[in-house]
Write a protein that holds these residues in place. Structure first.
Motif, PDB file in Angstrom:
ATOM      1  N   SER B   9       0.825  -1.210   0.000  1.00 28.29           N
ATOM      2  CA  SER B   9       0.000   0.000   0.000  1.00 28.29           C
ATOM      3  C   SER B   9       0.864   1.266   0.000  1.00 28.29           C
ATOM      4  N   GLN B  10       2.050   1.176   0.585  1.00 26.26           N
ATOM      5  CA  GLN B  10       2.969   2.312   0.615  1.00 26.26           C
ATOM      6  C   GLN B  10       4.394   1.823   0.377  1.00 26.26           C
ATOM      7  N   VAL B  19      13.205   1.192  -7.745  1.00 25.97           N
ATOM      8  CA  VAL B  19      11.947   0.854  -7.096  1.00 25.97           C
ATOM      9  C   VAL B  19      11.215  -0.208  -7.906  1.00 25.97           C
ATOM     10  N   GLU B  20      10.473  -1.057  -7.191  1.00 26.95           N
ATOM     11  CA  GLU B  20       9.582  -2.024  -7.826  1.00 26.95           C
ATOM     12  C   GLU B  20       8.247  -1.974  -7.108  1.00 26.95           C
ATOM     13  N   LEU B  21       7.182  -1.780  -7.861  1.00 29.88           N
ATOM     14  CA  LEU B  21       5.823  -1.820  -7.323  1.00 29.88           C
ATOM     15  C   LEU B  21       5.177  -3.100  -7.844  1.00 29.88           C
ATOM     16  N   GLY B 107      -4.060   0.404  -5.227  1.00 32.99           N
ATOM     17  CA  GLY B 107      -3.139   1.527  -5.304  1.00 32.99           C
ATOM     18  C   GLY B 107      -1.930   1.343  -4.399  1.00 32.99           C
ATOM     19  N   THR B 108      -0.787   1.904  -4.834  1.00 35.04           N
ATOM     20  CA  THR B 108       0.440   1.945  -4.041  1.00 35.04           C
ATOM     21  C   THR B 108       0.924   3.381  -4.009  1.00 35.04           C
TER      22      THR B 108
END
Lengths: 113, 114
Positions: B9-10, B19-21, B107-108
């Motif tokens: 979530s964050q 970064v990796e989401l 969402g992130t």
């Protein structure tokens, strides 16, 4: 600028009141959508339309109505506002030949008190 | 029916770090996959999309994502982030039907720290 225009940007309603959220696009897109965004929940589809005169329910249609009398306009109607309808509402459009090229409006922040 | 799970979530990251989401999806049919970005008080903008072809998709602002069918994932990556990347990122899926409806993840929120 071409795009999706939503009005109003902000609105406070009392419980039981009604209102219409306006959405207009000038790109001649045949598909139009209404989503609501709640914190931590992402966007949920309320209603959509594939062309003038054709609308269908999405995932969370209860408490809402829509119409699509022209290609350009897709208003969302709230008949009896409830606190659960406090949310940010986004209108979007796309076309059959855009390969899912959605254009989103800037949103309407609605609070029901 | 389709569903999308964004696993974080964050995500706080320092500037210039990678970064990796993460995004996983569930569907009984073939899908199209998308990443959208939302800057504060704005609508959503398309970052990139996978419709067919190469499983590595490049998007705007230096982002890329890789479609992994066996793991039902579509993770978003950037090798070096900037303060301006601070925003909320949404993964979405569509079942390829005519109406082009999207199902979004939760969402992130990506926060870039100096």
């Amino acid at each position: 600028n071409a795009g999706v225009t939503q009005t109003p940007k902000f609105r406070i309603l009392k419980i039981g009141q009604s209102m219409t959220l306006q959405c207009a696009q000038d790109m001649n897109h045949n598909y139009m959508y209404w989503y609501r965004q709640d914190p931590g929940m992402g966007l949920k589809l309320i209603y959509y339309s594939v062309g003038a005169g054709i609308t269908d329910k999405g995932e969370v249609p209860n408490g809402y109505n829509v119409s699509r009398s022209t290609t350009e306009d897709f208003p969302l109607r709230l008949e009896l506002a409830a606190p659960s309808q406090t949310s940010v509402y986004f209108c979007a459009s796309s076309s059959w030949d855009s390969n899912y090229g959605y254009t989103f409006g800037s949103g309407t922040r609605l609070t029901v008190v | 029916a389709q569903s999308v799970t964004q696993l974080d979530s964050q995500v706080p990251v320092f500037e210039e770090a990678p970064v990796e989401l993460r995004c996983n999806y569930s569907s009984s049919v073939s899908v199209y996959l998308f990443w959208y970005v939302q800057y504060p008080n704005q609508g959503l903008q398309l970052l990139l999309k996978y419709l067919s072809g190469s499983t590595l998709v490049k998007g705007i602002n230096g982002f890329e994502a890789e479609f992994n069918k066996s793991q039902t994932s579509f993770h978003l990556r950037k090798p070096s982030v900037h303060i301006s990347d601070t925003a909320e990122y949404f993964c979405a899926v569509s079942d390829r039907a005519g109406a082009q409806k999207l199902v979004f993840g939760q969402g992130t929120r990506l926060t870039i720290n100096p």
